[in-house]
Design an enzyme around this catalytic site. Sequence first.
Site, short mmCIF file in Angstrom:
data_model
loop_
_atom_site.label_atom_id
_atom_site.label_comp_id
_atom_site.label_asym_id
_atom_site.label_seq_id
_atom_site.Cartn_x
_atom_site.Cartn_y
_atom_site.Cartn_z
CB VAL A 191 3.79 2.60 9.44
CG1 VAL A 191 3.30 1.87 10.67
CG2 VAL A 191 2.74 3.60 8.97
CG ASP A 214 -7.41 7.42 1.47
OD1 ASP A 214 -7.75 6.93 0.37
OD2 ASP A 214 -6.22 7.54 1.81
#
Length: 715
Positions: free
Chosen positions: A365, A479
């Site tokens: 990211v 998740d």
Amino acid sequence: MSEKVSSHDEGEISDESHKRSNRASSSEDAKSSRSNKEQETKMRESILSRLSKRKISDSDDDTTEQRFSIQPKDAQKAKEDRYREKERERRKVRDHRDDRRGGREIDARPSNRDPRGKNERSDRDGKGHEHRHHSHHHKHDRSSDREREKHRKRDERNKDRHRQSRTTSPEEDRTQKSPLKKARHHEAPEDAKLFDRVLDPNYKSKQQEVLVVEDVEMSPVEILDEKEEKEITEFTIDSPAGPKKYSKFESDPESDHEEEKKVHTIKDSDDDDVVEVHDDLLHSDDDEDESDDDKYSRTPEDREWEEMTETELRLHKEEMKKRQVIRQKALIAQLPVFYPGLMGCRNIDEYECVNRVDEGTFGVVYRGKDKRTDEIVALKRLKMEKEREGFPITALREINMLLKAGNHPNIVNVKEILLGSNMDKIYMAMEFVEHDMKSLLDTMSRRNKRFSIGEQKTLMRQLLSGIEHMHKLWILHRDLKTSNLLMSHTGVLKIADFGLAREYGDPLRKFTSIVVTLWYRSPELLLGTRLYSTPVDMWSIGCIMAEFILLKPLFPGRGETEQIKKIFMELGTPTESIWPGVTELEGWKTLTFEKYPYNQLRKRFLAGRLLNDTGFKLLNGLLTLDPKNRVSATKALDHEWFEEEPHPVPPEEFPTFPAKSEQNKAPPPAAKPKQPENRMAHVDPETAKLLKQFEVRPEQVKPGGFSLKFDPTRF
Ligand SMILES: Nc1ncnc2c1ncn2[C@@H]1O[C@H](COP(=O)(O)OP(=O)(O)OP(=O)(O)O)[C@@H](O)[C@H]1O
């Protein structure tokens, strides 16, 4: 929800019509063009029969006329009246002219009238219109008697329409069909051209032209209103979502009988989840033609391969390859319509990389800046390296799920999908959220700070509301953990990382049990169940709630066995009476568990005054061993804990922090380093003190990246 919904597990929109419109696969195109052809043929037949009806009715066949007459509406009646009025006036003028000419001889030869055939009714360029106003007056002279007779008959017919009802018995219908079919063979050449025009896809835009042209010899009211009537009776289908908006030139995607659609299941190569692809996506036109080659449409068993001839082997391989391509297309076609397909994406060059934020299992990211708008975004590069078979399924799921669920304040919003310079990388541009909850909790823990009860409630309410939104859309996150929760400077929590998110359905389908990061994994997953649902997310939320309070993970196991043991140690080893069906689970059969006493968690949270009784009830509801009894997101949001004092604090009153994600991990390109003393000189003493306290360099703080609302006494 029906099986159908579950069958769209690979990422379809709950809004079926929307989803259908997205499917741009080649097989769909073929289907649509077939259906268009059928539609066109139907239209042609319908118009032919209407025109032949007109011919029959012209010959005063009342029965046929009755069958086709349309109950006039007020507007239609008014139109007809206006039309008749106009016609009467025209006739008067013509009669007057005829009287004055006194029987002069008329040249009625068609060649003189229209030497180049420009004035036929179907003339597209509007010359028919011109003709209406400027054609030779001989035409009127020649046809005045015939016209008068025609108008008289039409007037009579129109009167009949008011009297007669449209309804005819099916018996009548049948008997009347044959003469109409016959009449079709007598269609005039002008009619044939008219059909061509009416079947022109641009017909609607040329409606006005048709009106004008028809005005010469045929009633425009009839043509246009018949068309309107047809749309209402044949194409408007009542539905709770309102009438469908299909042009009669389009095929109706809803017309397929859903229940008749077979579903093919294809094993997903990455995990044992199944990808479902509908028949219509797997069979192209060609497949239908080759229906005798059915045996090649399935993947042979291992032993079958050995017994095959070379030709069979080749044909099987070719067919498998074809199916693979179709499957890929089908998956991509499931992307929502506003996702412009990979071809329509902007290039990553449109963004400037500010710094690298973090790297997770599925991607790196970055913080990026849109060169056009200067907007700061998070750019997640989706991992492609391990992908052998084209577009990675994990990336596809992540994009698809986020686009579906992203329209919620507590879910990170995806802005667009970008392609790498060499078209080999895919990036997801998301709203940039300054903090990740994991780092925030670590910082607080290190500094021995805690969230107040009101802040805990705010965080929990936001988390539950984001998850409730997802569950309502039939999406499982699978998740949930503190590092996948982001928090903005304005105290808004956002659920991120949809890499494992899946759509589920009712009845449940088997999914892999290897999901959810170990510490947040529910007992049913740890015991190997493959039929699971929203409770797996609710368990993770229970673990996260405890972590908001403890500032450290509740069950930090080092392996699956240790993980389940830790859970049972805290909550007690389940029995069939506490959790019916537990002894049937695979993991239960293979492992032996000590009999731990029931619920030690209570002591830990109540005795330690970390939660009051009501708060503990909610935590206990989330951490219930039996998934069937675990509290749902909606019920949790209604929990009395949120109602009692202290109330949740408004998010904007949340303290802010210097975010880990905003620190420059990757050095900015070739910027000359300045002297630290000089840099500090530009910062006011209070901020300088804070920066020093947090070991943050002034250049690491971007504009807007560090809030002076920060309260050093609390954090
Ligand atoms: N929208 C965002 N804004 C700011 N930072 C983000 C954003 N999305 C992700 N991050 C940062 O990047 C990290 C990794 O992102 P993400 O969890 O989506 O990647 P991943 O590869 O799926 O990770 P994981 O290993 O947790 O599954 C996050 O923990 C967070 O710090």
